[in-house]
Design an enzyme around this catalytic site. Structure first.
Site, PDB file in Angstrom:
ATOM      1  N   ASP A  21     -17.271  79.956  22.725  1.00 30.76           N
ATOM      2  CA  ASP A  21     -17.068  81.368  23.040  1.00 30.76           C
ATOM      3  C   ASP A  21     -17.082  82.221  21.778  1.00 30.76           C
ATOM      4  O   ASP A  21     -17.558  83.358  21.779  1.00 30.76           O
ATOM      5  CB  ASP A  21     -15.725  81.520  23.768  1.00 30.76           C
ATOM      6  CG  ASP A  21     -15.538  82.869  24.421  1.00 30.76           C
ATOM      7  OD1 ASP A  21     -16.435  83.720  24.312  1.00 30.76           O
ATOM      8  OD2 ASP A  21     -14.486  83.084  25.032  1.00 30.76           O
ATOM      9  N   HIS A 219      -6.326  83.183  29.202  1.00 32.06           N
ATOM     10  CA  HIS A 219      -7.356  83.463  28.206  1.00 32.06           C
ATOM     11  C   HIS A 219      -7.358  84.968  27.948  1.00 32.06           C
ATOM     12  O   HIS A 219      -7.817  85.748  28.795  1.00 32.06           O
ATOM     13  CB  HIS A 219      -8.718  83.012  28.755  1.00 32.06           C
ATOM     14  CG  HIS A 219      -9.866  83.181  27.825  1.00 32.06           C
ATOM     15  ND1 HIS A 219     -10.647  82.131  27.400  1.00 32.06           N
ATOM     16  CD2 HIS A 219     -10.397  84.277  27.228  1.00 32.06           C
ATOM     17  CE1 HIS A 219     -11.605  82.578  26.595  1.00 32.06           C
ATOM     18  NE2 HIS A 219     -11.468  83.895  26.481  1.00 32.06           N
ATOM     19  N   HIS A 221      -8.032  88.538  25.566  1.00 35.28           N
ATOM     20  CA  HIS A 221      -8.769  89.250  24.524  1.00 35.28           C
ATOM     21  C   HIS A 221      -7.851  90.338  23.977  1.00 35.28           C
ATOM     22  O   HIS A 221      -6.979  90.848  24.692  1.00 35.28           O
ATOM     23  CB  HIS A 221     -10.048  89.863  25.094  1.00 35.28           C
ATOM     24  CG  HIS A 221     -11.112  88.858  25.392  1.00 35.28           C
ATOM     25  ND1 HIS A 221     -12.400  88.974  24.932  1.00 35.28           N
ATOM     26  CD2 HIS A 221     -11.077  87.701  26.098  1.00 35.28           C
ATOM     27  CE1 HIS A 221     -13.117  87.941  25.340  1.00 35.28           C
ATOM     28  NE2 HIS A 221     -12.332  87.152  26.057  1.00 35.28           N
ATOM     29  N   CYS A 252     -17.355  88.245  25.384  1.00 37.79           N
ATOM     30  CA  CYS A 252     -18.278  87.910  26.462  1.00 37.79           C
ATOM     31  C   CYS A 252     -19.623  88.595  26.242  1.00 37.79           C
ATOM     32  O   CYS A 252     -19.666  89.820  26.098  1.00 37.79           O
ATOM     33  CB  CYS A 252     -17.688  88.332  27.801  1.00 37.79           C
ATOM     34  SG  CYS A 252     -18.805  88.045  29.176  1.00 37.79           S
ATOM     35  N   ASN A 261     -11.677  87.489  21.028  1.00 44.68           N
ATOM     36  CA  ASN A 261     -10.662  86.654  21.655  1.00 44.68           C
ATOM     37  C   ASN A 261      -9.359  86.690  20.858  1.00 44.68           C
ATOM     38  O   ASN A 261      -9.339  87.037  19.677  1.00 44.68           O
ATOM     39  CB  ASN A 261     -11.152  85.204  21.693  1.00 44.68           C
ATOM     40  CG  ASN A 261     -12.270  84.988  22.664  1.00 44.68           C
ATOM     41  OD1 ASN A 261     -12.095  85.106  23.868  1.00 44.68           O
ATOM     42  ND2 ASN A 261     -13.450  84.645  22.153  1.00 44.68           N
TER      43      ASN A 261
END
Length: 318
Positions: A21, A219, A221, A252, A261
């Site tokens: 990612d 998860h 950000h 993303c 992130n």
């Protein structure tokens, strides 16, 4: 200084996503050996789970076109990881991606779904309901082959096209992903709009729907600077697995408002201060992110890396 709290979990698992990612958005192609060294360094820093790459079509994510080459090199006996590299998770978008993972003897995969109609269309070229039919044979075959399957669900807190996402919609999508056979569900705040109260409400809704906190991961950000606050809300709710990206890399590729992130170093600093075990060597991790930042030609966005980068390792303690 560590000040433990009896109201929080004693140990947390950090699910490191930096190599996949974190790097997938980089426009300049990174040499495969640099990616392999990044993975090896992350493992050496004590991170218990390091997601290595994705078997997505190169047209969609050119940076990860070398996924098979990367994993072949990491699983080679001369790589320093050898057979243990087969335990590194990889993202697979469909059965073709699964085929490539099976050919390499990998043991852990992840699939990536959406909590919203628009993002499912833009990211998967499917409707919200059609995505489950796409994932079903992939998950079934993977489980039948002895693989563990993780499911990501994106846009769980907000969507740049649809706005606020109803909690009940997220729970419905998440339960359907678990019903397909996923062992763990990672709930993604893809554009970083989540707040602590929202985190609490979402976890409570999953628990009320019969999903244990042991099956959930979070998860975050840090778009609005709320990632660590949201982690604390998750900890209070009993969540013990958190995704993070070394140096705060990534976002993303299909949502322009999805900035970096949660930085693994920032998460480690928080957990250490709370007296929560995580098994990660912070000095080694900071050195790794500093090394990668040099390869990328820009400073790390992680606050902890910026504060500690360049300091002697024996002076790096929260």
């Amino acid at each position: 200084m560590s000040v433990p709290s009896r109201d929080l979990p004693s140990r947390v698992t950090i699910y490191e996503v930096g190599a996949r990612d974190g790097l997938q958005n980089e426009k300049a192609l990174i040499p495969t050996e640099t990616k392999a060294e990044f993975v090896r360094r992350l493992v050496a820093a004590g991170l218990p789970v390091v997601e290595a790459t994705s078997f997505v079509h190169p047209r969609w994510v050119p940076q990860l076109a070398d996924a098979a080459e990367l994993m072949s090199g990491l699983t080679d006996e001369t790589s320093g990881l050898g057979d243990s590299a087969r335990d590194l998770p990889v993202l697979v978008p469909n059965e073709r991606g699964l085929d490539r993972a099976l050919e390499l003897g990998l043991r852990h995969i992840a699939v990536f779904g959406s909590a919203t109609e628009t993002f499912a269309s833009k990211n998967l070229n499917r409707t919200l309901d059609e995505q489950f039919a796409m994932f079903a044979p992939t998950v079934e075959r993977a489980r039948g082959s002895g693989m563990d399957v993780r499911a990501y669900v994106s846009m769980c807190f907000g969507d740049p096209w649809e706005g606020a996402v109803p909690i009940e919609q997220v729970v419905d999508v998440g339960r359907r992903m678990l019903d397909l056979g996923a062992s763990q569900l990672s709930l993604g705040d893809t554009i970083g709009v989540g707040t602590a109260g929202h985190v609490t409400a979402l976890v409570e809704a999953f628990v009320a729907a019969g999903v244990g906190v042991d099956r959930l991961a979070l998860h975050f950000h840090d778009t609005y600077g709320q990632a660590l606050s949201n982690v604390q809300a998750g900890l209070r709710a009993g969540i013990t697995t958190y995704d993070a990206s070394a140096g705060g890399l990534g976002g993303c590729p299909y949502a322009e408002s999805a900035t970096g992130n949660l930085a693994t170093e920032d998460l480690v600093w928080l957990l250490t201060g709370l007296g929560i075990e995580h098994g990660v060597d912070l000095a080694s991790l900071v050195a790794t992110s500093t090394w990668m930042a040099e390869h990328l030609g820009r400073p790390s966005p992680s606050a902890v890396v910026r504060a500690l980068g360049g300091r002697p390792a024996d002076t790096i303690t929260p």
